[in-house]
Scaffold this motif. Structure first.
Motif, short mmCIF file in Angstrom:
data_model
loop_
_atom_site.label_atom_id
_atom_site.label_comp_id
_atom_site.label_asym_id
_atom_site.label_seq_id
_atom_site.Cartn_x
_atom_site.Cartn_y
_atom_site.Cartn_z
N VAL A 174 -19.15 -33.06 24.84
CA VAL A 174 -17.86 -33.40 24.77
C VAL A 174 -17.80 -34.83 24.09
N PHE A 175 -19.03 -35.57 24.24
CA PHE A 175 -19.34 -36.75 23.58
C PHE A 175 -19.47 -36.67 22.06
N ILE A 176 -20.40 -35.51 21.65
CA ILE A 176 -20.93 -35.22 20.43
C ILE A 176 -19.69 -34.65 19.70
N LEU A 177 -19.11 -33.79 20.26
CA LEU A 177 -18.01 -33.20 19.43
C LEU A 177 -16.76 -34.03 19.24
N HIS A 178 -16.44 -35.02 20.04
CA HIS A 178 -15.46 -36.19 19.77
C HIS A 178 -16.03 -36.97 18.65
#
Length: 282
Positions: A174-178
């Motif tokens: 989630v952190f990376i995709l954001h």
């Protein structure tokens, strides 16, 4: 100071908040407080104190040098402190494991790896503070669950480990995709000069700190060897000859001094008659 405060991200605030809560909870235990006291006593022993002082002074000299070249300013204080506590101190307390110069090559390789860029991008683009608090809480909770289950080594906890790892990986994704989404929509934030300084600073600090770690490790090796001689050999002339022999064999070689330290140590000192033969084998 305002520059330093402004540079703190929501993710760092959330992480610091939950770690602080966890530390406060553990400190309520008397056994934990006693263990911490014993640990601090060992950390601040005279020999460790002197080496740590050398490391801190040398780090300050590096920062002063970078500042004199208009590279470092107070906006980079957060990155500098994180590098010191996460990398420099980690290496400092692992100096007994440094067996050759390949250790430092690996250290540099890790610094220039893709993980630095990924970590920076993920750190640059964060959610609002409430979302960061919630995600960080879940992340730390399931990391703790996975670690506890692994330590127990019980077969019935394997499903807990798998579930915890899945949730941790999901939160990281989630952190990376954001970050990827924000990088596409707002790429200028990464490529501004201040951001590039933040990316390159840990690498620069690591390159500059390697010489002092080399010196401290050599000091550790020789001090350990000579300490063993001083406390196991009564003949002062024999002691002097063996010290000179060690210096002539190891010289400035990190790998040779490490090998000798492993062979000649205080916990299982060899016979004095065997030491010359052991040095020949190095």
């Amino acid at each position: 100071m305002k520059v330093v405060i402004d540079s703190i991200s929501n993710r760092e605030i959330a992480f610091a908040f939950w770690v602080g809560v966890a530390l406060l909870a553990t400190l309520l235990s008397r056994d934990v407080r006693n263990s911490i006291a014993r640990l601090l006593t060992s950390i601040f022993a005279k020999y460790v104190r002197s080496n740590l002082a050398i490391l801190i002074v040398y780090t300050l000299i590096i920062v002063w040098f970078l500042h004199s070249k208009n590279y470092w300013d107070f906006s980079l204080l957060k990155i500098t402190l994180f590098w010191f506590f996460a990398l420099a101190l980690s290496v400092f307390f692992k100096m007994t494991e440094i067996s050759n110069m390949r250790f430092f090559i690996k250290l540099l390789r890790n610094q220039v790896s893709l993980t630095i860029v990924i970590a920076f991008v993920v750190e640059t683009y964060t959610f609002s503070l409430p979302i960061e608090l919630a995600l960080t809480l879940f992340l730390l909770f399931f990391l703790a669950m996975a670690a506890t289950a692994k330590v127990s080594q019980k077969a019935e906890y394997q499903s807990v480990i798998k579930l915890s790892n899945f949730i941790v990986q999901s939160i990281i994704y989630v952190f990376i995709l954001h970050a990827v989404y924000m990088l596409i929509t707002d790429p200028a934030q990464v490529f501004r000069s201040e951001s590039m300084k933040e990316i390159l600073l840990p690498l620069a600090l690591t390159i500059f700190i390697i010489p002092v770690f080399y010196v401290l490790t050599m000091r550790l090796n020789y001090s350990s060897i000579f300490y063993t001689f001083n406390h196991t050999i009564d003949d002062s002339q024999k002691k002097k000859e063996l010290k000179q022999k060690v210096i002539s064999v190891a010289g400035l070689s990190l790998s040779k001094s490490y090998q000798i330290r492993k062979k000649i140590n205080w916990f299982s000192p060899p016979n004095v008659e065997d030491i010359p033969g052991m040095l020949v084998e190095v």
